[in-house]
Each structure stands twice: as structure tokens, then as C-alpha cells.
Design a protein around this motif. Structure first.
Motif, mmCIF file in Angstrom:
data_model
loop_
_atom_site.group_PDB
_atom_site.id
_atom_site.type_symbol
_atom_site.label_atom_id
_atom_site.label_comp_id
_atom_site.label_asym_id
_atom_site.label_seq_id
_atom_site.Cartn_x
_atom_site.Cartn_y
_atom_site.Cartn_z
ATOM 1 N N ILE A 1 0.757 -0.989 0.025
ATOM 2 C CA ILE A 1 0.078 -0.108 0.028
ATOM 3 C C ILE A 1 1.003 1.439 -0.008
ATOM 4 O O ILE A 1 1.628 1.421 0.799
ATOM 5 N N ARG A 2 0.728 2.131 -0.969
ATOM 6 C CA ARG A 2 1.546 3.283 -1.062
ATOM 7 C C ARG A 2 0.839 4.547 -0.602
ATOM 8 O O ARG A 2 -0.292 4.740 -0.880
ATOM 9 N N GLY B 1 3.630 -4.394 4.551
ATOM 10 C CA GLY B 1 2.458 -3.961 3.435
ATOM 11 C C GLY B 1 2.284 -2.745 3.421
ATOM 12 O O GLY B 1 1.483 -2.264 2.347
ATOM 13 N N ILE B 2 3.036 -1.820 4.069
ATOM 14 C CA ILE B 2 2.799 -0.396 3.850
ATOM 15 C C ILE B 2 4.233 0.438 3.595
ATOM 16 O O ILE B 2 4.870 0.332 4.275
ATOM 17 N N GLU B 3 4.058 1.168 2.818
ATOM 18 C CA GLU B 3 5.142 2.013 2.446
ATOM 19 C C GLU B 3 4.659 3.605 2.168
ATOM 20 O O GLU B 3 4.066 3.848 1.483
ATOM 21 N N VAL B 4 5.270 4.696 2.839
ATOM 22 C CA VAL B 4 5.119 5.958 2.842
ATOM 23 C C VAL B 4 6.215 6.401 1.665
ATOM 24 O O VAL B 4 7.166 6.472 1.690
ATOM 25 N N VAL B 5 5.600 6.675 0.524
ATOM 26 C CA VAL B 5 6.546 6.944 -0.705
ATOM 27 C C VAL B 5 6.771 8.311 -0.757
ATOM 28 O O VAL B 5 7.845 8.683 -1.663
ATOM 29 N N ALA C 1 -1.887 1.775 11.159
ATOM 30 C CA ALA C 1 -1.680 0.757 10.084
ATOM 31 C C ALA C 1 -3.094 -0.026 9.459
ATOM 32 O O ALA C 1 -3.236 0.142 8.457
ATOM 33 N N GLN C 2 -3.875 -0.317 10.691
ATOM 34 C CA GLN C 2 -4.954 -1.058 10.412
ATOM 35 C C GLN C 2 -6.073 -0.061 9.669
ATOM 36 O O GLN C 2 -6.719 -0.437 8.570
ATOM 37 N N LEU C 3 -6.056 1.252 10.099
ATOM 38 C CA LEU C 3 -6.977 2.058 9.397
ATOM 39 C C LEU C 3 -6.647 2.443 7.843
ATOM 40 O O LEU C 3 -7.220 2.642 7.034
ATOM 41 N N VAL C 4 -5.313 2.528 7.558
ATOM 42 C CA VAL C 4 -4.834 2.680 6.331
ATOM 43 C C VAL C 4 -4.933 1.629 5.431
ATOM 44 O O VAL C 4 -5.435 1.686 4.311
ATOM 45 N N ARG C 5 -4.808 0.285 5.941
ATOM 46 C CA ARG C 5 -5.327 -0.901 5.331
ATOM 47 C C ARG C 5 -6.695 -0.859 4.925
ATOM 48 O O ARG C 5 -7.082 -1.049 3.802
ATOM 49 N N SER C 6 -7.397 -0.331 5.830
ATOM 50 C CA SER C 6 -8.871 -0.257 5.497
ATOM 51 C C SER C 6 -9.154 0.840 4.319
ATOM 52 O O SER C 6 -10.106 0.797 3.285
ATOM 53 N N GLY D 1 -10.728 0.325 0.079
ATOM 54 C CA GLY D 1 -12.044 1.015 -0.125
ATOM 55 C C GLY D 1 -12.927 1.453 1.023
ATOM 56 O O GLY D 1 -13.923 1.723 0.755
ATOM 57 N N GLY D 2 -12.431 1.222 2.137
ATOM 58 C CA GLY D 2 -13.246 1.459 3.394
ATOM 59 C C GLY D 2 -13.414 2.946 3.780
ATOM 60 O O GLY D 2 -12.619 3.783 3.318
ATOM 61 N N VAL D 3 -13.964 3.114 4.900
ATOM 62 C CA VAL D 3 -14.227 4.631 5.195
ATOM 63 C C VAL D 3 -13.866 4.419 6.804
ATOM 64 O O VAL D 3 -14.223 3.484 7.401
#
Length: 235
Positions: A2-3, A26-30, A111-116, A120-122
Motif C-alpha cells: 500500500i503506497r 505491507g505499507i510504504e510511505v512513498v 496501520a489498520q486504518l490505512v489498510r481499510s 475502499g473503506g471509510v
């Protein structure tokens, strides 16, 4: 992977969010940026999620949000703020934001919120969730909005209620015994029939039209508030 791009006028906030998110799987601040550079940076780096400060001295966060929403394809944008203010919750969400987070969100939850968001989550802070979910159903609704809801099939109404209830597309599929592709088709049809740009606006319209005033989905909404976020589906 996740970028993510973090946009904030404070260097400490940018570096803090970057440190926390880069440590998550699974998360990267680009990239990080100040408001004036946000659109150019997002256009260049093409992130999946943008965390955008709503109050910046060089440019208003809501103005940046509108510019980011005009990109094709637009990124998913969540607003960052130290103020859990009702006015900003509603303005940002009606302008196309997919979330509203306080800057003091617990690191373990970020991180959990960013994954959501990437799915496509809110996501919203607890007070923001309560502001929307405890608003009087039907308040401010118009006959035209009610007519749009009436265009939905029974199954599409079921899906819309679950979107507002905080379920992801896979969870909606499991609840209604539908495939992910079928849920995605239903979501697309709902957005088209309601003439809204995203799932947040669809859920708010359903709230105003009184669709959620029948006890459906209340358990999930309460759970979302207790967990400190409301998570919606993505198409």
C-alpha cells in the motif's frame, strides 16, 4: 504494498506518520509533502492513500482535497486534524474524503486504518462516527433524495445498509452469500442510481432519506463506534 503520501505542514507529524507506517507490514510511505506541493507529489508518486492535513497555513486542506479528487484516477484521501469538529467532518466527507482521523490516533491502530482505506473503506474517529451515526435519520432529506433511494432494488438496499454499517466488500459478500464481483457490481449500481461519487456520500444520502431508521445494521455501526472507526466497503 500500500503506497501512502502524508501531507502536513508540520515536519514532526510527517516524520512521525512515516516512521509508524513504514514499520507496518505491507505499507510504504512513498512521499511526504506540505500542502502547496501535495497535488504535484501525488500526481508523480501515484499513492493508494493520501493522509491530508485539513488545516495548513499555505493552502486549505479542503481545497487540496478537491484538487486530488479531480485527478484520474483519484487517490483515497483521509483528512488529518487535531480538531474533532462536526463542521469539518461533514464538509470533508461530502467533498469526497474517505476518512477523518485525529493526529493522535494510536500508532497500533493507524496501520489498520490505512489498510481499510486502501481496501475502499471509510474510517473515522469516534466522535466523527457518532456525529454521523446518531444524526436524526431523515433530517434534511428531500423528496428527490428519497426518490433516488426508491430506484434501488431490494438487494441493492441490503448492500447499501451494510455499507453504512461498516462492512467491507468481502464481509458484505459473506453476509449476503454473494461473490466479491457481484458485490462490486451492486456497489457500482448503487452509486450510479444515487448519483453520488463514492460510498461515503451514498451512506449519508441513505441516512438522510431514512433508510437506516429501521434498525438494520445497528449492531455493526455500534461496533464500529466502539472500535474507534467506521469502515465501509469499496468497489
Amino acid at each position: 504494498m500500500i503506497r501512502v503520501v502524508v501531507v502536513d505542514d508540520e515536519a514532526l507529524v510527517r516524520s512521525g506518520f512515516e516512521l509508524i507506517l513504514n514499520a507496518a507490514d505491507g505499507i510504504e510511505v512513498v512521499a511526504t509533502a506540505v500542502g502547496a506541493d501535495a497535488v504535484a507529489v501525488v500526481r508523480d508518486r501515484r499513492p493508494d492513500v493520501v493522509l491530508l492535513d485539513i488545516r495548513m497555513p499555505d493552502v486549505d486542506g479542503l481545497t487540496v482535497l478537491q484538487r486530488l479528487r479531480a485527478l484520474r484516477p483519484p487517490p483515497t484521501v483521509a483528512m488529518l486534524t487535531t480538531f474533532d469538529t462536526d463542521e469539518y467532518v461533514l464538509t470533508a466527507l461530502h467533498s469526497g474524503a474517505a476518512g477523518f482521523l485525529l493526529k493522535d490516533t494510536e500508532p497500533g491502530q493507524l496501520a489498520q486504518l490505512v489498510r481499510s482505506l486502501a481496501a475502499g473503506g471509510v474510517v473515522m474517529s469516534p466522535k466523527a462516527s457518532r456525529t454521523l451515526l446518531t444524526a436524526r435519520p431523515g433530517a434534511g432529506s428531500s423528496g428527490e433524495e428519497a426518490a433516488r433511494v426508491e430506484r434501488l432494488s431490494d438487494r441493492e438496499r441490503d448492500v447499501l445498509v451494510l455499507i453504512a454499517d461498516g462492512l467491507s466488500n468481502p464481509d458484505i459478500g459473506n453476509r449476503l452469500h454473494l461473490s466479491a464481483a457481484t458485490v462490486k457490481d451492486h456497489v457500482s449500481a448503487i452509486l450510479a442510481k444515487l448519483r453520488v461519487a463514492g460510498r461515503v456520500q451514498a451512506a449519508l444520502l441513505a441516512q438522510r432519506a431514512g433508510l437506516l431508521d429501521d434498525g438494520q445494521g445497528g449492531q455493526g455501526r455500534a461496533q464500529g463506534s466502539r472500535q474507534g472507526s467506521t469502515q465501509g466497503s469499496g468497489s
